[in-house]
Design a protein around this motif. Structure first.
Motif, PDB file in Angstrom:
ATOM      1  N   SER A  55       0.832  -1.145  -0.146  1.00 22.69           N
ATOM      2  CA  SER A  55      -0.162   0.539  -0.059  1.00 22.69           C
ATOM      3  C   SER A  55       1.104   0.651  -0.184  1.00 22.69           C
ATOM      4  N   TYR A  56       2.338   1.116   0.731  1.00 21.92           N
ATOM      5  CA  TYR A  56       3.176   2.186   0.433  1.00 21.92           C
ATOM      6  C   TYR A  56       3.005   2.537  -0.458  1.00 21.92           C
ATOM      7  N   SER A  62       1.122   6.741  -7.616  1.00 18.62           N
ATOM      8  CA  SER A  62       0.569   7.576  -6.985  1.00 18.62           C
ATOM      9  C   SER A  62       0.437   9.055  -6.413  1.00 18.62           C
ATOM     10  N   ALA A  63       1.161   9.337  -5.807  1.00 18.59           N
ATOM     11  CA  ALA A  63       1.866  10.692  -5.418  1.00 18.59           C
ATOM     12  C   ALA A  63       2.831  11.427  -6.532  1.00 18.59           C
ATOM     13  N   TYR A  66       1.264   8.661 -10.751  1.00 12.58           N
ATOM     14  CA  TYR A  66       0.800   7.174 -11.538  1.00 12.58           C
ATOM     15  C   TYR A  66       0.009   6.685 -11.361  1.00 12.58           C
ATOM     16  N   GLY A  67      -0.548   6.017 -12.834  1.00 15.60           N
ATOM     17  CA  GLY A  67      -1.773   4.558 -11.611  1.00 15.60           C
ATOM     18  C   GLY A  67      -1.222   3.695 -11.036  1.00 15.60           C
ATOM     19  N   VAL A  68      -1.243   3.254  -9.881  1.00 14.58           N
ATOM     20  CA  VAL A  68      -0.865   1.532  -9.794  1.00 14.58           C
ATOM     21  C   VAL A  68      -1.731   1.252  -9.103  1.00 14.58           C
ATOM     22  N   GLU A  69      -2.093  -0.667  -8.951  1.00 10.85           N
ATOM     23  CA  GLU A  69      -2.447  -1.047  -8.410  1.00 10.85           C
ATOM     24  C   GLU A  69      -2.187  -2.423  -8.346  1.00 10.85           C
ATOM     25  N   VAL A  70      -2.420  -3.949  -7.083  1.00 14.92           N
ATOM     26  CA  VAL A  70      -2.199  -4.346  -6.696  1.00 14.92           C
ATOM     27  C   VAL A  70      -2.718  -5.552  -7.570  1.00 14.92           C
TER      28      VAL A  70
END
Length: 72
Positions: A55-56, A62-63, A66-70
């Motif tokens: 999550s970090y 994201s900050a 950029y879009g990012v997901e697990v």
């Protein structure tokens, strides 16, 4: 620990922009790489220590815009 993320990072220029952040998060106890050929623009992170959580990583990228997901 190995984490795999789907990202919106599309090219090597964007990889170079996030490289300092990823190096700070992962090194010296791990490594990271992108598979920009994959349709999900995969980021894979291997880390020997549990000092960071997925999550970090999502929060930090994201900050940076950029879009990012697990990926499970």
């Amino acid at each position: 620990m190995i984490w795999v993320f789907k990202t919106t990072i599309k090219n090597k220029i964007q990889v170079r922009k996030v490289a300092p952040l990823l190096n700070e998060l992962v090194l010296p106890h791990g490594k990271w790489n992108f598979d920009l050929e994959d349709c999900d623009k995969i980021l894979r992170i291997e880390n020997q220590k549990m000092e960071i959580c997925e999550s970090y990583i999502v929060e930090q990228l994201s900050a940076s815009g950029y879009g990012v997901e697990v990926l499970e």
